[in-house]
Design an enzyme around this catalytic site. Structure first.
Site, PDB file in Angstrom:
ATOM      1  N   ALA A  21      12.369   2.795  -5.049  1.00 41.96           N
ATOM      2  CA  ALA A  21      13.066   3.887  -4.469  1.00 41.96           C
ATOM      3  C   ALA A  21      12.635   5.329  -4.787  1.00 41.96           C
ATOM      4  CB  ALA A  21      14.592   3.816  -4.591  1.00 41.96           C
ATOM      5  N   CYS A  78      11.452   4.377   6.299  1.00 44.92           N
ATOM      6  CA  CYS A  78      11.958   4.411   4.816  1.00 44.92           C
ATOM      7  C   CYS A  78      13.233   4.198   4.539  1.00 44.92           C
ATOM      8  CB  CYS A  78      11.691   6.068   4.390  1.00 44.92           C
ATOM      9  SG  CYS A  78      11.723   5.747   2.587  1.00 44.92           S
ATOM     10  N   ASN A 128       7.138  -1.799   6.943  1.00 46.28           N
ATOM     11  CA  ASN A 128       7.690  -1.315   5.763  1.00 46.28           C
ATOM     12  C   ASN A 128       8.523  -2.249   4.792  1.00 46.28           C
ATOM     13  OD1 ASN A 128       8.596   1.012   3.961  1.00 46.28           O
ATOM     14  ND2 ASN A 128       8.373   2.468   5.593  1.00 46.28           N
TER      15      ASN A 128
HETATM   16  C1  LIG Z   1       6.151   2.587  -4.515  1.00 45.82           C
HETATM   17  C2  LIG Z   1       5.859   2.464  -2.942  1.00 45.82           C
HETATM   18  C3  LIG Z   1       6.103   3.713  -2.416  1.00 45.82           C
HETATM   19  C4  LIG Z   1       5.909   3.631  -0.846  1.00 45.82           C
HETATM   20  N1  LIG Z   1       6.126   4.977  -0.118  1.00 45.82           N
HETATM   21  C5  LIG Z   1       5.950   4.807   1.281  1.00 45.82           C
HETATM   22  C6  LIG Z   1       5.767   6.291   2.099  1.00 45.82           C
HETATM   23  O1  LIG Z   1       5.898   7.056   1.339  1.00 45.82           O
HETATM   24  N2  LIG Z   1       5.898   6.132   3.270  1.00 45.82           N
HETATM   25  C7  LIG Z   1       5.552   4.748   3.965  1.00 45.82           C
HETATM   26  O2  LIG Z   1       5.660   4.675   5.083  1.00 45.82           O
HETATM   27  N3  LIG Z   1       5.811   3.847   3.209  1.00 45.82           N
HETATM   28  C8  LIG Z   1       5.758   3.491   1.860  1.00 45.82           C
HETATM   29  N4  LIG Z   1       5.759   2.481   0.965  1.00 45.82           N
HETATM   30  C9  LIG Z   1       5.561   1.129   1.753  1.00 45.82           C
HETATM   31  C10 LIG Z   1       4.436   0.622   1.966  1.00 45.82           C
HETATM   32  O3  LIG Z   1       3.327   1.733   2.728  1.00 45.82           O
HETATM   33  C11 LIG Z   1       4.174  -0.733   2.625  1.00 45.82           C
HETATM   34  O4  LIG Z   1       4.509  -0.645   3.907  1.00 45.82           O
HETATM   35  C12 LIG Z   1       5.179  -1.716   1.868  1.00 45.82           C
HETATM   36  O5  LIG Z   1       5.143  -1.650   0.564  1.00 45.82           O
HETATM   37  C13 LIG Z   1       4.678  -3.212   2.192  1.00 45.82           C
HETATM   38  O6  LIG Z   1       3.313  -3.600   1.740  1.00 45.82           O
HETATM   39  P1  LIG Z   1       3.038  -3.960   0.538  1.00 45.82           P
HETATM   40  O7  LIG Z   1       3.627  -5.357   0.366  1.00 45.82           O
HETATM   41  O8  LIG Z   1       1.556  -4.298   0.595  1.00 45.82           O
HETATM   42  O9  LIG Z   1       3.204  -2.931  -0.850  1.00 45.82           O
HETATM   43  C14 LIG Z   1       5.821   2.486  -0.257  1.00 45.82           C
HETATM   44  C15 LIG Z   1       5.731   1.389  -0.972  1.00 45.82           C
HETATM   45  C16 LIG Z   1       5.728   1.318  -2.323  1.00 45.82           C
HETATM   46  C17 LIG Z   1       5.736   0.115  -3.095  1.00 45.82           C
END
Ligand SMILES: Cc1cc2nc3c(=O)[nH]c(=O)nc-3n(C[C@H](O)[C@H](O)[C@H](O)COP(=O)(O)O)c2cc1C
Ligand SMILES: Cc1cc2nc3c(=O)[nH]c(=O)nc-3n(C[C@H](O)[C@H](O)[C@H](O)COP(=O)(O)OP(=O)(O)OC[C@H]3O[C@@H](n4cnc5c(N)ncnc54)[C@H](O)[C@@H]3O)c2cc1C
Ligand SMILES: Cc1cc2nc3c(=O)[nH]c(=O)nc-3n(C[C@H](O)[C@H](O)[C@H](O)COP(=O)(O)OP(=O)(O)OC[C@H]3O[C@@H](n4cnc5c(N)ncnc54)[C@H](O)[C@@H]3O)c2cc1C
Ligand SMILES: Cc1cc2nc3c(=O)[nH]c(=O)nc-3n(C[C@H](O)[C@H](O)[C@H](O)COP(=O)(O)O)c2cc1C
Ligand code: FES
Ligand code: FES
Lengths: 304, 255, 304, 255
Positions: free
Chosen positions: A70, A130, A192
């Protein structure tokens, strides 16, 4: 020769692999580790009109095969991103996908208009999903009508193609995807994070200061894959898939399910070299599976 | 330069209750410079636990391309780490962050540590002594069973121990010892629980001090904004413990 | 003495631990391993009017810290369940919660009416959330109006209290919870599985014959905990929580989040003795945390 | 009786390419009765991988309270299993299911196995021989490198090997060997890929036969309905491989 290139609206990708937004900052840190020009693209951290401080800490918590975050869209604000971060990234031969966030529709429009004019920004990713901010964010991504409206408004002002980032926290992701298609989106990025929570067992207190956080990592891959599979069946929009990708076989699975390219988020924290490693392994893995190009693989599961 | 390497485990032993000393070897060790830097460790090849664990460097042996860490096996990740044996390899990312500035001390320095905040002070004490700085060590632990490296610190300078339960040294916290000691030092360095760092800052508002902070981390290299703290330097910005710190000058971090 | 008992509508539980529906059959298999009278309750496999063969195999696939299943409500049908399975369970001193499923509202009503008359059935769990059947199941659990109607209809014919089992595959779980509260439900059980998918990377084919399956196990605990926390804030109904519980600390977390009792599903496959083990560890763990009774712990996170 | 036990690993070795022989000791071994039963193994204390892996019992040594399994290290779970060393413990649930009925053979039995379906036939051959039954072994493998236990089977009776690539024994499948052999046996037992089981059933429609099936499993004890097969015995019911099988008389399973 295996062909890794992928052509998507606004994006001429060397290969289908890119770091996901929020998991790669604005590239500076990972640039200490490898040459960013290797990447297919970079999805930069969400940008809002003003500087955002984000949420109090703790902002992350570990869960079984996943993590909660978060962060709350902390970012230096539109001016610094267009004035400093994006120009710095120009030294690399890599298209940038700018992640746009906001509290009101006007916010989104303002950021989209300005940031889409940066020379290396080749596409926008509109973050209507988000889960970690009180206003805006996910609320735009759970109602098809609102999502359609927002897409239209952003599309009108943007000088590059617009991808909408979908939230998995919905009953019917296909209806949201169709709505943004109607709104004129050029593509979809998904998924997301899933809304989740973890307690400190001793005290009973939620570990994340924001109480809930977004679940990412290998734990969510089955949900992400299912949603990409469904959405790719019901819209014509190209999809950049993500959610729990950690290795080359995960990339194959997302492409098979219907994604045209794949983003890697949380796995960067576990293995900071994961993106270039996957890019390096892709040609051989494609070859083993009997494919000459990435594009042949896209949507394979639907054709069986 | 930051490296990721499968390092060789040379030694692992329990040196106090639940406290383990772990020595690893590899090229990454040659990149180590400042005391107070840390490494980010993947404790299993599995996705569960998923995230790396930040652990400070307790001593560096550049000649042997080795460094040593000291950690408490408490949660799941550190318990898995404690199961590793010499001959096993360990996935290490580092060195990370900015450590203690040894060049800031003039003549005499106080090194004030609590619990698992003590380890990085050992390499610091070594480097300060090598520069001819007199070091005094004020170290706090839970109980006698949790005390480690007492003799090693004594070899480098005056060493005072406090334990919460009074089973060894002074009863109470490091601040109880500090109250009794002269203030004839020019610089202090501290690492330990945030409450301790606060108390130490309060005790020496006039002195030059450097404090090492902790936060839960994601990436460990400055990209994810997980490990931030508010700062007195700016109302509109945070500092990141992993890449701006973990060591900050006194008065910079709002905790 | 630590008090493990829990009083819920229709259920006087020795302790808050019970196996979740579908993960324990009708008890016979686990009865080979331990005395079922130790359990707080047993949630038996979904029962439908007719015998159901369920889906083709493969029906399960492993995922990171989780599994997918698409059993498809295989069960011997109402007649055999009331004629054979339930009478067999009467030898144990344990309340039975009968899981009711169907394709139409009439199906649910028919099963609820008949099965609630079995002497050891003390409550019904209405499965409006099964993701693995083409008709019925989840469709009843994603629309608040339909959920309210179904609750009313079942409540009318049931001679024991009615718990509604909620699906996590919704935008707003609180609205569904409130709807079933309005419909007269006596309690809520949550969560059922998240819809997911896994591919065979080599072939690109979904591993589960049904294509998608329900994700369960530790991977989903953060989502389940968040939903229990939200729903317990917004309804007065008691909650039986579940989703990824594998040990005594998971039980503490669910109670803290607002569940009054806790069901254990997938973990039975990993450790068939998990339920009696947790029951054995609960008194000491409660004592360590400074509690004399399970009931003191319920909803602790909301009171901090 | 079904037990769950942390058994002691006595021996682990690679006996053919990617094929491991693993011997464990503990009280659970004393519960073993029928050849063809299996155990359900938890390969890691982690939740990833989460599910147990079903592996057949290849031989039983009641006196030493030990039994041996043979498995191919292929996916993530079996690869982790292959990393275990003597002295480590292993979480085993078993014995599970119903095995091969040895009392059904009169004088001479054919034991027909393919790949990792071969192991359970070894204990079966031992028990049949102990009852004075003549056993003939027809075993199929991928290639010479994948062949195991050939000598051990030879010690118990006539043994014929087929390899897909012809690098050892007859080139082709076990059915190529069966075509050349007399049909002077009374009972056959078979374990291997479903296609092989089908072919064997077709080859001997008049003989008494018993076949061991595979399915993906959840619980392994009959509670979750994951591992079902349609059956010729009923239109409205399934049979469960884990608890009704894995061995069924020929003609019962619709695959
Ligand atoms: C620490 C962190 C910060 C994130 N910040 C954003 C963000 O600023 N904007 C966004 O669209 N998604 C954000 N996400 C979501 C990621 O872009 C992605 O959609 C999500 O983590 C799923 O992919 P993963 O399982 O490979 O992490 C964030 C994820 C994490 C873990
Ligand atoms: C810069 C830095 C240096 C450190 N140096 C040392 C050291 O030298 N020796 C030592 O014993 N400990 C040190 N710690 C604390 C150490 O990182 C935690 O004790 C450890 O991560 C806990 O992991 P676990 O698996 O035992 O606990 P779990 O409870 O399983 O951890 C769950 C998650 O929370 C995080 N977490 C839990 N406690 C902490 C904490 N106190 N700080 C940061 N993250 C935490 C973990 O990293 C993990 O992501 C340091 C922390 C930081 C930030
Ligand atoms: C009754 C029975 C007896 C068996 N005996 C043996 C034996 O003696 N030696 C041996 O090498 N193998 C045996 N197998 C097959 C063995 O269970 C699988 O090879 C093994 O589970 C694969 O696990 P993995 O981690 O290597 O693969 P992964 O691909 O990581 O497995 C993922 C999931 O799929 C399941 N799975 C994958 N392949 C199979 C399969 N063929 N059958 C059942 N589940 C599968 C796994 O159990 C796991 O849940 C037996 C299977 C059954 C059902
Ligand atoms: C194999 C399997 C079968 C299931 N069958 C049912 C069912 O028949 N009825 C039902 O309401 N839930 C069913 N569920 C869902 C569980 O009861 C439970 O809600 C879910 O698995 C989450 O808990 P867990 O993570 O502890 O498994 C089933 C789950 C599994 C894994
Ligand atoms: S841990 Fe990612 S920015 Fe510090
Ligand atoms: S594996 Fe659960 S019934 Fe066979």
């Amino acid at each position: 020769m295996t062909d890794l290139t992928v052509k998507l609206p606004g994006l001429d990708l060397k290969n289908p692999i890119m770091p996901a937004s929020g998991c790669f900052g604005f590239g500076k840190e990972y640039a200490q580790l490898y040459d960013l020009s290797q990447l297919g693209a970079i999805m930069i951290k969400a940008t809002t009109v003003e500087t955002r401080l984000g949420n109090p800490t703790p902002r992350v918590a570990e869960t079984a095969s996943g993590m909660l975050n978060a962060i709350g869209l902390q970012n230096p604000g539109l001016e610094k991103v267009t004035g400093q971060e994006l120009p710095w990234l120009e030294q690399y031969d890599v298209p940038i996908i700018a992640n746009v966030a906001g509290t009101t529709m006007e916010d989104y429009v303002e950021v989209a208009k300005a940031i889409s004019q940066a020379p290396n920004v080749r596409a926008l990713e509109i973050n209507i999903s988000c889960p970690n901010v009180k206003q805006g964010g996910i609320t735009f991504g759970t109602d098809p009508d609102v999502a359609r409206e927002l897409t239209r408004a952003v599309k009108e002002v943007s000088s590059v193609p617009v991808y909408i980032k979908l939230s998995p926290n919905v009953t019917n992701i296909v209806s949201i995807a169709k709505a943004v298609e109607e709104g004129g989106a050029d593509g979809i990025t998904m998924i997301n994070t899933l809304l989740g929570m973890r307690m400190d067992t001793k005290t009973g207190r939620p570990i994340i200061a924001n109480i809930t956080g977004g679940l990412s990592g290998p734990a969510i891959k089955p949900v992400a894959l299912r949603m990409v599979y469904e959405v790719s069946q019901h819209t014509k929009l190209p999809i950049i898939g993500m959610g729990g990708v950690t290795n080359v076989d995960d990339v194959i699975d997302f492409l098979s399910a219907g994604a045209s390219a794949v983003a890697v988020g949380t796995a960067n924290f576990v293995n900071p070299f994961v993106c270039p490693e996957i890019i390096g392994q892709l040609p051989e893995r494609l070859h083993e599976l009997g494919f000459d190009s990435v594009e042949q693989l896209v949507g394979r599961s639907h054709r069986l | 330069m930051i490296k990721q390497e499968r390092m060789q485990i040379i030694k692992q032993q329990e040196i106090a209750k639940h406290i383990f000393e772990l020595t690893v070897q590899g090229e990454l060790a040659n990149e180590m410079a400042e005391p107070g830097q840390f490494v980010h460790i993947r404790v299993a090849d599995s996705f569960e636990p998923l995230l790396r664990r930040p652990i400070s460097v307790a001593s560096i042996d550049l000649e042997a391309s080795q460094f040593t860490m000291i950690y408490r096996a408490e949660g799941r990740g550190t318990q898995l780490l404690a199961e590793k044996r010499p001959g096993d390899t360990l996935d290490v990312l580092g060195p990370l962050g900015h450590g203690f500035p040894v060049e800031e001390a003039q003549k005499k320095a106080y090194l004030i540590g609590g619990g698992i905040g003590v380890p990085p002070l050992y390499e610091l004490a070594k480097q300060l002594n090598a520069r001819g700085i007199e070091t005094v060590h004020i170290l706090g632990f839970e109980s006698k069973q949790a005390v480690f490296y007492e003799d090693k610190f004594r070899d480098l300078g005056d060493t005072h121990i406090a334990t919460v339960d009074g089973s060894h040294g002074t009863q109470g916290f490091v601040t109880h010892i500090l109250n009794e000691l002269p203030t004839d030092f020019d610089t202090y360095y501290s690492c330990g629980p945030t409450a301790m760092l606060e108390a130490v800052q309060w005790a020496y508002p006039q002195k030059k001090g450097f404090l090492s902070y902790e936060q839960r981390m994601g990436c460990g290299i400055g990209a994810c904004f997980a490990c931030v703290c508010r700062t007195t330097k700016s109302e509109t910005d945070y500092i990141k413990v992993c890449s701006d710190g973990p060591v900050f000058p006194a008065g910079v971090v709002i905790s």
